[in-house]
Design a protein around this motif. Structure first.
Motif, PDB file in Angstrom:
ATOM      1  N   GLN A  79       3.116   1.944   3.497  1.00 47.14           N
ATOM      2  CA  GLN A  79       4.301   2.799   3.758  1.00 47.14           C
ATOM      3  C   GLN A  79       3.831   3.590   4.954  1.00 47.14           C
ATOM      4  N   GLU A  80       4.780   3.972   5.499  1.00 50.33           N
ATOM      5  CA  GLU A  80       5.139   4.830   7.001  1.00 50.33           C
ATOM      6  C   GLU A  80       5.243   6.098   6.576  1.00 50.33           C
ATOM      7  N   GLY A  81       4.226   7.091   6.544  1.00 52.21           N
ATOM      8  CA  GLY A  81       4.419   8.368   6.193  1.00 52.21           C
ATOM      9  C   GLY A  81       5.259   9.086   7.135  1.00 52.21           C
ATOM     10  N   THR A  82       5.782  10.118   6.608  1.00 51.09           N
ATOM     11  CA  THR A  82       6.612  11.037   7.485  1.00 51.09           C
ATOM     12  C   THR A  82       5.965  12.463   7.208  1.00 51.09           C
ATOM     13  N   ALA A  83       6.568  13.548   8.043  1.00 51.82           N
ATOM     14  CA  ALA A  83       5.908  14.732   8.057  1.00 51.82           C
ATOM     15  C   ALA A  83       6.258  15.410   6.487  1.00 51.82           C
ATOM     16  N   GLU A  84       7.454  14.767   5.937  1.00 53.03           N
ATOM     17  CA  GLU A  84       7.816  15.512   4.479  1.00 53.03           C
ATOM     18  C   GLU A  84       6.620  15.030   3.511  1.00 53.03           C
ATOM     19  N   VAL A 118      -1.966  10.268   2.592  1.00 55.06           N
ATOM     20  CA  VAL A 118      -0.733   9.729   3.135  1.00 55.06           C
ATOM     21  C   VAL A 118      -1.020   8.816   4.430  1.00 55.06           C
ATOM     22  N   MET A 119      -0.466   7.764   4.345  1.00 57.04           N
ATOM     23  CA  MET A 119      -0.473   6.925   5.630  1.00 57.04           C
ATOM     24  C   MET A 119       0.624   6.869   6.490  1.00 57.04           C
ATOM     25  N   GLY A 120       0.332   6.405   7.683  1.00 57.46           N
ATOM     26  CA  GLY A 120       1.380   6.792   9.013  1.00 57.46           C
ATOM     27  C   GLY A 120       0.602   7.070  10.019  1.00 57.46           C
ATOM     28  N   ALA A 121       1.677   7.283  11.153  1.00 57.44           N
ATOM     29  CA  ALA A 121       1.031   7.367  12.577  1.00 57.44           C
ATOM     30  C   ALA A 121       0.455   8.864  12.780  1.00 57.44           C
ATOM     31  N   GLY A 122      -0.570   8.898  13.669  1.00 53.24           N
ATOM     32  CA  GLY A 122      -0.957  10.162  13.883  1.00 53.24           C
ATOM     33  C   GLY A 122      -0.342  11.345  14.512  1.00 53.24           C
ATOM     34  N   PRO A 123       0.817  10.823  15.498  1.00 54.33           N
ATOM     35  CA  PRO A 123       1.700  12.070  15.858  1.00 54.33           C
ATOM     36  C   PRO A 123       2.605  12.454  15.003  1.00 54.33           C
ATOM     37  N   VAL A 124       2.763  12.040  13.899  1.00 58.26           N
ATOM     38  CA  VAL A 124       3.442  12.188  12.651  1.00 58.26           C
ATOM     39  C   VAL A 124       2.890  12.713  11.581  1.00 58.26           C
ATOM     40  N   VAL A 125       1.985  12.046  10.728  1.00 62.04           N
ATOM     41  CA  VAL A 125       1.523  12.650   9.762  1.00 62.04           C
ATOM     42  C   VAL A 125       0.241  13.239  10.137  1.00 62.04           C
ATOM     43  N   GLY A 126      -0.839  12.916  11.061  1.00 64.11           N
ATOM     44  CA  GLY A 126      -1.789  13.661  11.540  1.00 64.11           C
ATOM     45  C   GLY A 126      -1.283  14.950  12.201  1.00 64.11           C
ATOM     46  N   LYS A 127      -0.290  14.985  12.840  1.00 66.91           N
ATOM     47  CA  LYS A 127       0.432  16.408  13.563  1.00 66.91           C
ATOM     48  C   LYS A 127       0.771  17.555  12.443  1.00 66.91           C
ATOM     49  N   GLU A 128       1.354  16.990  11.235  1.00 64.49           N
ATOM     50  CA  GLU A 128       1.781  17.880  10.294  1.00 64.49           C
ATOM     51  C   GLU A 128       0.440  18.302   9.723  1.00 64.49           C
ATOM     52  N   ILE A 129      -0.787  17.535   9.387  1.00 63.73           N
ATOM     53  CA  ILE A 129      -2.058  17.981   8.598  1.00 63.73           C
ATOM     54  C   ILE A 129      -2.588  19.181   9.719  1.00 63.73           C
ATOM     55  N   ALA A 130      -2.530  18.859  11.003  1.00 63.56           N
ATOM     56  CA  ALA A 130      -3.207  19.693  11.913  1.00 63.56           C
ATOM     57  C   ALA A 130      -2.276  21.031  12.197  1.00 63.56           C
ATOM     58  N   GLU A 131      -1.104  21.293  12.074  1.00 68.24           N
ATOM     59  CA  GLU A 131      -0.384  22.265  12.418  1.00 68.24           C
ATOM     60  C   GLU A 131      -0.045  23.109  11.093  1.00 68.24           C
ATOM     61  N   SER A 132      -0.413  22.328   9.872  1.00 61.71           N
ATOM     62  CA  SER A 132       0.023  23.256   8.562  1.00 61.71           C
ATOM     63  C   SER A 132      -0.888  24.549   8.417  1.00 61.71           C
ATOM     64  N   ASP A 133      -0.186  25.481   8.179  1.00 60.16           N
ATOM     65  CA  ASP A 133      -0.664  26.977   7.713  1.00 60.16           C
ATOM     66  C   ASP A 133      -1.365  26.691   6.462  1.00 60.16           C
ATOM     67  N   GLU A 136      10.185   3.131   4.971  1.00 62.09           N
ATOM     68  CA  GLU A 136       9.743   2.454   5.968  1.00 62.09           C
ATOM     69  C   GLU A 136       8.202   2.004   5.842  1.00 62.09           C
ATOM     70  N   LYS A 137       8.211   0.742   6.083  1.00 61.08           N
ATOM     71  CA  LYS A 137       6.843   0.005   6.116  1.00 61.08           C
ATOM     72  C   LYS A 137       6.211  -0.389   7.331  1.00 61.08           C
ATOM     73  N   ARG A 138       4.826  -0.608   7.151  1.00 60.92           N
ATOM     74  CA  ARG A 138       4.119  -1.054   8.485  1.00 60.92           C
ATOM     75  C   ARG A 138       3.454  -2.249   8.017  1.00 60.92           C
ATOM     76  N   LEU A 175       0.869  -1.192  -0.141  1.00 58.73           N
ATOM     77  CA  LEU A 175       0.083  -0.088  -0.002  1.00 58.73           C
ATOM     78  C   LEU A 175       0.999   1.120  -0.241  1.00 58.73           C
ATOM     79  N   ARG A 176       0.556   2.141  -0.998  1.00 59.84           N
ATOM     80  CA  ARG A 176       1.559   3.299  -1.019  1.00 59.84           C
ATOM     81  C   ARG A 176       0.658   4.666  -0.701  1.00 59.84           C
ATOM     82  N   HIS A 177       1.269   5.739  -0.778  1.00 57.95           N
ATOM     83  CA  HIS A 177       0.914   6.934  -0.629  1.00 57.95           C
ATOM     84  C   HIS A 177       0.225   7.544  -2.181  1.00 57.95           C
TER      85      HIS A 177
END
Length: 502
Positions: free
Chosen positions: A36-41, A203-218, A19-21, A4-6
């Motif tokens: 795929q284990e998504g990153t902030a990038e 984008v797949m991945g952990a909430g504290p990483v991907v979700g955090k970036e989404i929530a914080e992004s201007d 990285e993968k999950r 599964l990919r982004h």
């Protein structure tokens, strides 16, 4: 092995760190896919694509009828893939096939509902003082971050994606890292019907990483999240950076109030469905049953008798009525709450254990569990367990039932069972919950709003309210008499007036 990919700017892509999950079948403990284990990038790239697509107007500038046509095509594709997606949902989440089947059907109908709704816009015009005309129009919010949970992987995705797209927004979508299979299939269909590049990004991945970036992004104008109250609070705080719009559908500890005059077998049957559907992994689950004192012992006896008869097993097996919990980690959390309940002094009268016999030892199965002799301040009464665990309390009067029902920080759902219609309405009106039922539990509809009071969230999903969450309201004032207002007089005219007056 399924990979599964982004999906970013119309392209399927691997993550920036490679990285993968492992994705696990909760009924067997076996790996069924790798994601795929998504990153902030990765999240930033998806946000950038959504921002560019929105600013270009490639989607928001389309007539509503054209956006609706895309949504109808998506619904048709879901119908075509119904049986396949039902099996995948069961394999990924663990729920019985009959539950997954209903979710896939509802997903298609949700797209159809919003396809119809967006072509029937409603605005307002106001009779104001001449020579002005005032009106209101609804416009898309912009870039929307959509974050969904694992308990309804496909349906919760659709509840957000369908109205967000209908309204003309572009999206950055994060499925649960635990159950990304059917959400990925949904994105494949969105690509297949030709939705323009950049409009939908995942984008797949952990909430504290991907979700955090989404929530914080201007660059994100709105975030819509369904999940736990603790995480919702974190997202709300992160969203203050640019004061983005938020919609939060959070936890619940919902009361099911059963009066002595209720149809007894009907109340028992719906109460079982209220807590054990979805293995109790439902935010609106009727996890607190409140029973009038005169029928309490009879109700407990019958409820426990029925609970012990529930057929627990892998969701893809025939006649299975309740599946596993979604993961080992979540199973251990639920079992820890069962231990807490016993330590607090509640009496366990049914279940309370992990099921390992008859080939269930590799999966994450917990028996239907019932606690009685509970007190209102116990953790198992106050905190969301999110599993097949119910507490049964007693009450004497209508007033006491309402007090107990409202006695938690949550306010998502509630039900009342009685043949007295006036009493049912009195109680329902005083219960502080956003979703309520009389003589039933759980049925919900695309046409009706979904959401809660208190710490159960902010905003609503579904219905016209669910569309409005993804819209901004703009006031337009039109001058029908185009001429100078004359509020500030020119200097020369002022001087002439002064000479004349003197």
């Amino acid at each position: 092995m399924v990979e599964l990919r982004h999906f970013i700017n119309g392209e399927w892509t691997t993550g920036s760190n490679g990285e993968k999950r492992d994705i696990i079948n909760p009924a067997t403990g076996e790996m069924i896919a790798q994601a795929q284990e998504g990153t902030a990038e990765d999240a930033k790239k998806a946000i950038g694509a959504a921002r560019a697509a929105f600013d270009s107007g490639v989607w928001s500038d389309l007539p509503a009828s054209e956006r609706a046509a895309y949504l109808l095509k998506i619904a048709d594709k879901i119908d075509e893939k119904h049986d396949e997606w039902t099996r995948l949902e069961t394999m990924d989440n663990g729920k019985p096939l009959r539950e997954a089947d209903a979710d896939v059907s509802d997903a298609a109908q949700c797209f159809r509902y919003y396809a119809g709704l967006i072509t029937k816009p409603h605005g307002e015009t106001y009779e104001v003082a001449d020579p002005m005309q005032a009106m209101v129009v609804r416009e898309p919010v912009g870039v929307c971050g959509l974050i969904v949970p694992w308990n309804f992987p496909l349906l919760m995705s659709v509840w957000k994606i369908a109205p967000a797209l209908a309204a003309g927004n572009t999206i950055v979508f994060k499925p649960s890292e635990v159950t990304p299979i059917t959400p990925t299939k949904l994105i494949e269909v969105i690509e297949e019907v030709g939705v323009p590049k950049g409009v939908v990004n995942m984008v797949m991945g952990a909430g504290p990483v991907v979700g955090k970036e989404i929530a914080e992004s201007d660059e994100v104008d709105m975030v819509s999240f369904t999940g736990g109250t603790k995480t919702g609070r974190t997202i709300m705080q992160a969203a203050t950076g640019n004061l983005k719009k938020i919609s939060l559908e959070l936890g619940g500890k919902s009361p099911n109030i059963i009066f002595e005059d209720a149809d007894f077998e009907t109340a028992v049957d719906w109460a079982l469905f209220g807590i054990y559907a979805g293995s109790g992994q439902v935010c609106s689950a009727g996890s607190r049953i409140l029973v009038q004192e005169s029928i309490y012992d009879k109700f407990v006896s019958r409820f426990v008798e029925r609970a012990k008869q529930i057929h627990v097993g892998p969701g893809n097996e025939e006649n299975v009525e309740m599946g596993p919990l979604v993961s080992r980690e979540h199973m251990e959390k639920v079992l820890s709450y069962i231990e807490i309940g016993q330590q607090e002094g509640a009496r366990l009268v049914c279940g309370g254990t992990r099921l390992t016999e008859n080939g269930l030892d590799k999966g994450f199965f917990v028996a239907p569990t019932v606690f009685v002799d509970v007190k209102q301040d116990m953790r198992i009464v106050q905190e969301e367990i999110f599993g097949p665990v119910v507490t049964i309390q007693t009450f004497k009067t209508e007033e006491e039932a309402i007090q107990l029902a409202n006695g938690t920080k949550y306010g998502l759902a509630a039900a009342v069972f009685t043949v007295d219609g006036a009493k049912a309405m009195r109680v329902i009106k005083k219960v502080r919950s956003g979703i309520t039922w009389i003589n039933s539990y759980h049925p919900t509809y695309n046409e009706a709003p979904w959401g809660g009071y208190k710490q159960s969230g902010i905003g609503r999903s579904l219905g016209t309210y669910g569309l409005e969450e993804f819209q901004e309201i703009k006031q337009i004032n039109i001058n029908l008499q185009v001429e100078p207002i004359g509020w500030f007089e020119e200097t020369t005219k002022k001087k002439e007036k002064e000479k004349i007056s003197t």
